[in-house]
Write an enzyme that holds these catalytic residues in place. Sequence first.
Site, PDB file in Angstrom:
ATOM      1  N   GLY A   1       0.899  -1.327  -0.086  1.00 58.00           N
ATOM      2  CA  GLY A   1      -0.011   0.091   0.261  1.00 58.00           C
ATOM      3  C   GLY A   1       1.082   1.162   0.191  1.00 58.00           C
ATOM      4  O   GLY A   1       1.891   1.558  -0.400  1.00 58.00           O
ATOM      5  N   GLY A   2      -0.142   2.440   0.499  1.00 63.28           N
ATOM      6  CA  GLY A   2       0.731   3.475   0.800  1.00 63.28           C
ATOM      7  C   GLY A   2       2.162   3.241   1.032  1.00 63.28           C
ATOM      8  O   GLY A   2       3.263   4.537   1.059  1.00 63.28           O
TER       9      GLY A   2
ATOM     10  N   GLY B   1      24.855  12.094 -29.402  1.00 66.45           N
ATOM     11  CA  GLY B   1      24.154  12.709 -28.004  1.00 66.45           C
ATOM     12  C   GLY B   1      25.269  12.675 -26.638  1.00 66.45           C
ATOM     13  O   GLY B   1      24.973  13.308 -26.079  1.00 66.45           O
ATOM     14  N   ALA B   2      24.863  11.586 -26.702  1.00 66.13           N
ATOM     15  CA  ALA B   2      25.532  10.522 -25.682  1.00 66.13           C
ATOM     16  C   ALA B   2      27.043  11.113 -25.496  1.00 66.13           C
ATOM     17  O   ALA B   2      27.012  11.571 -23.907  1.00 66.13           O
ATOM     18  CB  ALA B   2      25.642   9.251 -26.277  1.00 66.13           C
TER      19      ALA B   2
HETATM   20  C1  HXC Z   1      -3.748  -4.116  12.357  1.00 66.27           C
HETATM   21  C2  HXC Z   1      -2.530  -5.869  11.246  1.00 66.27           C
HETATM   22  C3  HXC Z   1      -2.202  -5.362  10.284  1.00 66.27           C
HETATM   23  C4  HXC Z   1      -2.729  -3.947  10.333  1.00 66.27           C
HETATM   24  C5  HXC Z   1      -1.331  -7.963  10.074  1.00 66.27           C
HETATM   25  N1  HXC Z   1      -2.292  -7.353  11.386  1.00 66.27           N
HETATM   26  N2  HXC Z   1      -1.514  -6.619   9.624  1.00 66.27           N
HETATM   27  N3  HXC Z   1      -3.690  -5.764  12.056  1.00 66.27           N
HETATM   28  N4  HXC Z   1      -3.642  -4.139  10.838  1.00 66.27           N
HETATM   29  N5  HXC Z   1      -2.531  -3.540   8.814  1.00 66.27           N
HETATM   30  C6  HXC Z   1      -2.419  -8.532  12.511  1.00 66.27           C
HETATM   31  C7  HXC Z   1      -2.539  -9.582  12.077  1.00 66.27           C
HETATM   32  O1  HXC Z   1      -4.167  -9.729  12.018  1.00 66.27           O
HETATM   33  C8  HXC Z   1      -2.086 -10.755  13.043  1.00 66.27           C
HETATM   34  O2  HXC Z   1      -2.656 -10.356  13.643  1.00 66.27           O
HETATM   35  C9  HXC Z   1      -0.589 -10.312  13.209  1.00 66.27           C
HETATM   36  O3  HXC Z   1      -0.820  -8.646  12.450  1.00 66.27           O
HETATM   37  C10 HXC Z   1       0.054 -11.325  11.924  1.00 66.27           C
HETATM   38  O4  HXC Z   1      -0.702 -10.767   9.854  1.00 66.27           O
HETATM   39  P1  HXC Z   1      -0.594 -12.741   9.806  1.00 66.27           P
HETATM   40  O5  HXC Z   1      -1.477 -11.805   8.389  1.00 66.27           O
HETATM   41  O6  HXC Z   1      -0.990 -13.514  10.993  1.00 66.27           O
HETATM   42  O7  HXC Z   1       0.400 -12.750   9.148  1.00 66.27           O
HETATM   43  P2  HXC Z   1       0.822 -13.175   7.596  1.00 66.27           P
HETATM   44  O8  HXC Z   1      -0.135 -14.372   7.033  1.00 66.27           O
HETATM   45  O9  HXC Z   1       2.405 -13.100   7.474  1.00 66.27           O
HETATM   46  O10 HXC Z   1       0.683 -11.906   6.622  1.00 66.27           O
HETATM   47  C11 HXC Z   1       1.132 -10.933   6.815  1.00 66.27           C
HETATM   48  C12 HXC Z   1       0.129  -9.420   6.048  1.00 66.27           C
HETATM   49  C13 HXC Z   1      -1.578  -9.558   6.170  1.00 66.27           C
HETATM   50  C14 HXC Z   1       0.715  -9.876   4.966  1.00 66.27           C
HETATM   51  C15 HXC Z   1       0.904  -8.598   5.884  1.00 66.27           C
HETATM   52  O11 HXC Z   1      -1.335  -9.521   7.868  1.00 66.27           O
HETATM   53  C16 HXC Z   1      -2.054  -8.412   5.940  1.00 66.27           C
HETATM   54  O12 HXC Z   1      -2.616  -8.421   4.433  1.00 66.27           O
HETATM   55  N6  HXC Z   1      -2.448  -7.645   6.618  1.00 66.27           N
HETATM   56  C17 HXC Z   1      -3.372  -7.007   6.466  1.00 66.27           C
HETATM   57  C18 HXC Z   1      -2.379  -5.507   4.298  1.00 66.27           C
HETATM   58  C19 HXC Z   1      -2.874  -4.311   4.383  1.00 66.27           C
HETATM   59  O13 HXC Z   1      -3.528  -4.423   3.990  1.00 66.27           O
HETATM   60  N7  HXC Z   1      -2.346  -3.327   5.460  1.00 66.27           N
HETATM   61  C20 HXC Z   1      -3.701  -2.268   5.262  1.00 66.27           C
HETATM   62  C21 HXC Z   1      -3.062  -1.946   3.207  1.00 66.27           C
HETATM   63  S1  HXC Z   1      -3.109  -0.024   2.960  1.00 66.27           S
HETATM   64  P3  HXC Z   1      -2.878 -11.563  14.847  1.00 66.27           P
HETATM   65  O14 HXC Z   1      -3.691 -11.155  16.180  1.00 66.27           O
HETATM   66  O15 HXC Z   1      -4.179 -13.004  14.816  1.00 66.27           O
HETATM   67  O16 HXC Z   1      -1.990 -12.102  15.033  1.00 66.27           O
HETATM   68  C22 HXC Z   1      -1.582   0.579   4.208  1.00 66.27           C
HETATM   69  C23 HXC Z   1      -2.036   2.107   3.399  1.00 66.27           C
HETATM   70  C24 HXC Z   1      -1.240   3.240   3.577  1.00 66.27           C
HETATM   71  O17 HXC Z   1      -0.871   0.556   5.051  1.00 66.27           O
HETATM   72  C25 HXC Z   1      -1.621   4.404   3.147  1.00 66.27           C
HETATM   73  C26 HXC Z   1      -0.194   4.979   3.693  1.00 66.27           C
HETATM   74  C27 HXC Z   1      -0.927   6.233   2.852  1.00 66.27           C
END
Ligand code: HXC
Length: 490
Positions: A146-147, A380-381
């Site tokens: 993401g961001g 040009g290079a």
């Molecule tokens: C809160 C989160 C989290 C998040 C993971 N966790 N991502 N908690 N916010 N963004 C937590 C899970 O709930 C889990 O908690 C623990 O972290 C480990 O995650 P798992 O899923 O078990 O691990 P894994 O299988 O290795 O997968 C990792 C992952 C997946 C691929 C990163 O967790 C995932 O897809 N997370 C969401 C990613 C996402 O969509 N983020 C937002 C992106 S948008 P528990 O308690 O079960 O251990 C963004 C915008 C930024 O970031 C903008 C900036 C401008």
Amino acid sequence: MAAQHKKGKLTARERLHFLLDENSFEEIGMMVTHRSSDFGMDKEQYLGDGVVTGYGTISNRLVYVYAQDFTVFGGSLSETHAEKICRIMDLAMQNGAPVIGLNDSGGARIQEGVVSLGGYADIFYRNTLASGVIPQLSAIMGPCAGGAVYSPAITDFIFMVENTSYMFVTGPNVVKTVTHEEVSSEELGGALTHATKSGVTHFACTNEIEVINHLKKVLSYLPQNCEEPAPSLNYQAGDERREKLNTVLPENINQPYDIRSVIEEVIDEQSFLEVHKEYAENIVVGFGRLAGKSIGIIANQPAFLAGVLDINSSKKAARFVRFCDCFNIPLLVFEDVPGFLPGTDQEWNAIITNGAKLLFAFSEATVPRITLIVRKAYGGAYDVMNSKHIGADMNFAWPSAEIAVMGAKGAAEIIFKKEISTAENPQEKWLEKEKEYSDLFANPYRAAERGFIDEVIEPAETRTKLMKAFKMLENKVVQKPRKKHGNIPL
Ligand code: HXC
């Protein structure tokens, strides 16, 4: 921690242990917790809130660090997590030392909503303010999606680990929904993808320890901030002649060879650290040392696409030139370039704008700048590759240099078109005219007559000549016209 190890990853603290000098780490904000209460978050508080921040030393030089802790909410970024990173960055700016980020995060803390997005933006803003003031290095040790990718993208160098780290703006699931492409995380945004296809990462390493070692090595070439000179190692001058350079080029002007064989013979032994190695291989960039002093090297690579300049190589080199200029690292250019790459693909994707990036970057650079023309400098290079016309301090050429609008064969075909086509034996005429053009321009002496080349040197003397010239340029000061900032063709 066991889950982290099972994935082949280290924990945040283990990473810092390997990164920093022994016992040098001082943690800041160890007791910070998040302020969120939605979704029962008030019952889930962990000291540090998913990021370890502080300062320490690497080879006795101060650095500020943050390491995201995937074991706490997947290293996701909350408001307070972001505040901790911002504090480290503010301290680094005020005290003039590099910031190293070890990223391993699921992105914005989903439970916190917009405040975590605000936290990201606070970091991006600081990354931008710090750009060109202190070196900023980003290691991607896990997810970065993401961001969140935009903080590393603004920093100076990105390091990735094969198979355990990835970066993308939208992951495979979203890609599948929107474009119907099926792609794995690794293929979409893994280390090798970004090292070869997109150029987003500068280093793809096989494991985390290799990332950490590379990171330390890069730092060894850099000053602490833009006010300091680039570091210098003790150097004992000896016999600087390198006889091998007299025979390093192939006999045939069109035969490829690896420019690294020239670079490595010219600079201090074992000092070359290539950056962006797998991307746009027709240009080689990296750090090296000459007489112990850090230099930035940009070299056309005849072994790949004949060393031609194209969109990707121009972007790659331009970014490196600008980095070196920010941090007072003198530039050394090795030139062997047949020109810009022709074709619809290049034109439609803006070789004009992208080639201009390199031209702009060199023209703007105020560090000591030297070019060595080893063979071709066509079209040009020739102008773009750090010619004296755009502000280079010294241009040297080997006797094998050819400085001309184009190669003799093509030139003869164009300017003697009528004569060749009406000749009794066109092929013979073409060869005769090619020789005529070649005798006139396929050498460095016409350029030297004009002063475009300062000296035609014996290859074996290259080290001595460069060492003296860089020494002569050590106190270079350039006054540029007053402005807010230039408008590089982006
Ligand atoms: C809160 C989160 C989290 C998040 C993971 N966790 N991502 N908690 N916010 N963004 C937590 C899970 O709930 C889990 O908690 C623990 O972290 C480990 O995650 P798992 O899923 O078990 O691990 P894994 O299988 O290795 O997968 C990792 C992952 C997946 C691929 C990163 O967790 C995932 O897809 N997370 C969401 C990613 C996402 O969509 N983020 C937002 C992106 S948008 P528990 O308690 O079960 O251990 C963004 C915008 C930024 O970031 C903008 C900036 C401008």
